[in-house]
Write an enzyme that holds these catalytic residues in place. Structure first.
Site, PDB file in Angstrom:
ATOM      1  N   GLY A  72      -4.603  -4.903   4.843  1.00 47.25           N
ATOM      2  CA  GLY A  72      -4.215  -4.964   3.501  1.00 47.25           C
ATOM      3  C   GLY A  72      -2.880  -5.378   3.727  1.00 47.25           C
ATOM      4  N   PRO A  73      -1.885  -4.513   2.932  1.00 42.60           N
ATOM      5  CA  PRO A  73      -2.007  -3.208   2.007  1.00 42.60           C
ATOM      6  C   PRO A  73      -2.990  -3.725   0.787  1.00 42.60           C
ATOM      7  CG  PRO A  73       0.421  -3.620   2.564  1.00 42.60           C
ATOM      8  CD  PRO A  73      -0.497  -4.960   3.035  1.00 42.60           C
ATOM      9  N   THR A  74      -3.214  -2.596   0.205  1.00 44.15           N
ATOM     10  CA  THR A  74      -3.852  -2.464  -1.270  1.00 44.15           C
ATOM     11  C   THR A  74      -3.029  -1.766  -2.279  1.00 44.15           C
ATOM     12  OG1 THR A  74      -6.146  -2.808  -0.062  1.00 44.15           O
ATOM     13  CG2 THR A  74      -6.028  -1.991  -2.503  1.00 44.15           C
TER      14      THR A  74
END
Length: 134
Positions: A72-74
Site C-alpha cells: 500500500g498504503p491505501t
C-alpha cells in the site's frame, strides 16, 4: 469536513508518520480548499501479518527472505459531495506525493479512493452538514 483514513504497514518512524500527516493535511487544503482545522486524518498502522499483496502476507515475504513490497498504503478520503474532478485529481496526486516523499514509497502501490458523501449524510455538531450550510 474531509476525513481521511490512511492504512499503512508497520515499520515507519514517528517522525515519518508525523511528516506524512502534515503533508497530507497540506495536500487536502491545497487541492480542495478545506480549512486546515476541518481536516481529520486517521493513521491506521497494520502489522505485516495483516497486509496481503497477491495472496501473500508481507510477513510471509519477510520470513521467506523475499523482498517485501510496501503493501500500500491505501487512503480512503471522505468528502462532502461537490468537489470538481480537477480538485479530486489534485487531491490524489498530492496525497500520493506526500506518501512518496515522506515514506519513500513509489506511486505504483499507492491507492487513493475518494468517497463523495451527501451533505445530508454527514453530521457535525449533532446535525447534518447540510443544515450547517455545507
Amino acid at each position: 469536513m474531509p476525513n481521511l483514513n490512511v492504512y499503512v504497514a508497520e515499520g515507519h518512524t514517528v517522525a515519518q508518520k508525523a511528516a506524512l500527516l502534515q503533508r497530507m493535511t497540506d495536500a487536502v487544503v491545497d487541492s480542495v480548499g478545506s480549512p486546515k482545522e476541518s481536516v481529520r486524518i486517521f493513521l491506521i498502522e497494520l502489522p505485516r501479518a495483516h497486509v496481503c499483496v497477491g495472496g501473500v502476507t508481507l510477513l510471509a515475504d519477510e520470513l521467506a527472505g523475499r523482498p517485501v513490497p510496501p503493501g500500500g498504503p491505501t487512503v480512503h478520503a471522505f468528502l462532502i459531495a461537490g468537489r470538481s474532478d480537477a480538485q479530486k485529481e489534485a487531491l490524489i496526486g498530492g496525497i500520493t506525493r506526500a506518501i512518496g516523499e515522506t515514506l519513500a514509497i513509489p506511486p505504483d502501490p499507492v491507492r487513493v479512493m475518494i468517497f463523495d458523501v451527501a451533505s445530508t449524510d454527514f453530521g457535525m455538531k449533532g446535525v447534518t452538514a447540510k443544515s450547517l450550510g455545507r
